[in-house]
Design a protein around this motif. Structure first.
Motif, PDB file in Angstrom:
ATOM      1  N   PHE A   1       0.853  -1.183   0.000  1.00 50.49           N
ATOM      2  CA  PHE A   1       0.000   0.000   0.000  1.00 50.49           C
ATOM      3  C   PHE A   1       0.892   1.238   0.000  1.00 50.49           C
ATOM      4  O   PHE A   1       1.792   1.345   0.840  1.00 50.49           O
TER       5      PHE A   1
ATOM      6  N   TYR B   1      -4.669   4.728  -3.056  1.00 50.89           N
ATOM      7  CA  TYR B   1      -5.976   5.385  -3.030  1.00 50.89           C
ATOM      8  C   TYR B   1      -6.067   6.496  -4.070  1.00 50.89           C
ATOM      9  O   TYR B   1      -7.135   7.036  -4.319  1.00 50.89           O
TER      10      TYR B   1
ATOM     11  N   THR C   1      -8.892   1.312   1.166  1.00 47.21           N
ATOM     12  CA  THR C   1      -7.885   1.690   2.170  1.00 47.21           C
ATOM     13  C   THR C   1      -8.542   2.350   3.385  1.00 47.21           C
ATOM     14  O   THR C   1      -8.106   2.137   4.518  1.00 47.21           O
TER      15      THR C   1
END
Length: 248
Positions: free
Chosen positions: A135, A168, A195
């Motif tokens: 991420f 994101y 997220t």
């Protein structure tokens, strides 16, 4: 004054941990055995160095100790640091944050997501191989710094592991970023809803899934190490590669 308080907080927690029974010592990255006072000073020094690079950010440096030797009156630990650099506004005490313990040893609930090349990625599509899910976002300096190391791990393990990156940020912004920065993972963008559902506000985060999609390990970024001059630099990622090989 704030820095002094932070230092004393670090020190007091270490002394408390070692005040009952055996004395605690730390083996530094150069192999020297140091006491907790020296370690606390070393840790605070690294925090201040990172703050100098990111003056408007919140820096969190988390200890990960591993016992390597024990005698009658002492215990020696090795350590590595998990470093988070986040926006001050996203780290208030009242805000929920990503909790790795909620996911460990459980099936990872990955929704159906579209990659930037319009492929559908689901948990079912990843089952059969271990998976590393990273991420990140485009202005996250630690995220960008670890990309070459993640690419190297990807080359070493080739197609035996799924490598997925999730951000994101909007697809257009992600594509523009990837024109300048090589990142050889399956790229998923525009995943803010996902997220946010994880309460993920600090990056990078790396999640390791086994062949059945069970979360077996959660890390922040690849650990930083000190070079010969004592400066902080990105590590070689051997811990990440070893963790993935263990899942093969």
């Amino acid at each position: 004054m704030k820095h002094k308080i932070n230092f004393l907080t670090i020190l007091s927690s270490l002394v408390f941990a070692s005040s009952f029974g055996q004395t605690k010592y730390i083996q530094s990255t150069d192999g020297k055995v140091i006491d907790t006072l020296t370690y606390a000073s070393l840790k605070q020094e690294q925090i201040e160095k990172i703050k100098a690079v990111f003056p408007t950010k919140k820096v969190v440096l988390r200890d990960n100790f591993k016992e390597i030797k024990q005698t009658k009156d002492s215990v020696i630990y090795s350590y590595k640091w998990d470093i988070k650099v986040t926006d001050e506004k996203s780290s208030s005490d009242d805000e929920k944050s990503f909790d790795p313990d909620k996911y460990l040893d459980k099936l990872f609930k990955l929704p159906s997501l579209k990659s930037i090349d319009n492929k559908t990625i689901t948990l079912e599509s990843l089952v059969g191989k271990p998976t590393l899910i990273n991420f990140w976002f485009t202005t996250c300096a630690p995220c960008i710094e670890e990309m070459p190391v993640l690419n190297k791990i990807r080359r070493q393990l080739k197609d035996s592991v799924n490598f997925v990156a999730i951000t994101y940020e909007p697809t257009i912004k992600t594509i523009e970023f990837l024109k300048k920065h090589k990142f050889d993972f399956i790229q998923i963008s525009n995943a803010k809803e996902f997220t946010d559902s994880l309460n993920m506000h600090a990056f990078p985060v790396n999640i390791f899934l086994d062949k059945n999609g069970i979360v077996r390990k959660v890390e922040n970024g690849i650990p930083y190490i000190k070079n010969e001059d004592g400066k902080l630099k990105m590590g070689d990622g051997k811990e990440f590669e070893a963790a993935l090989r263990d899942l093969l």
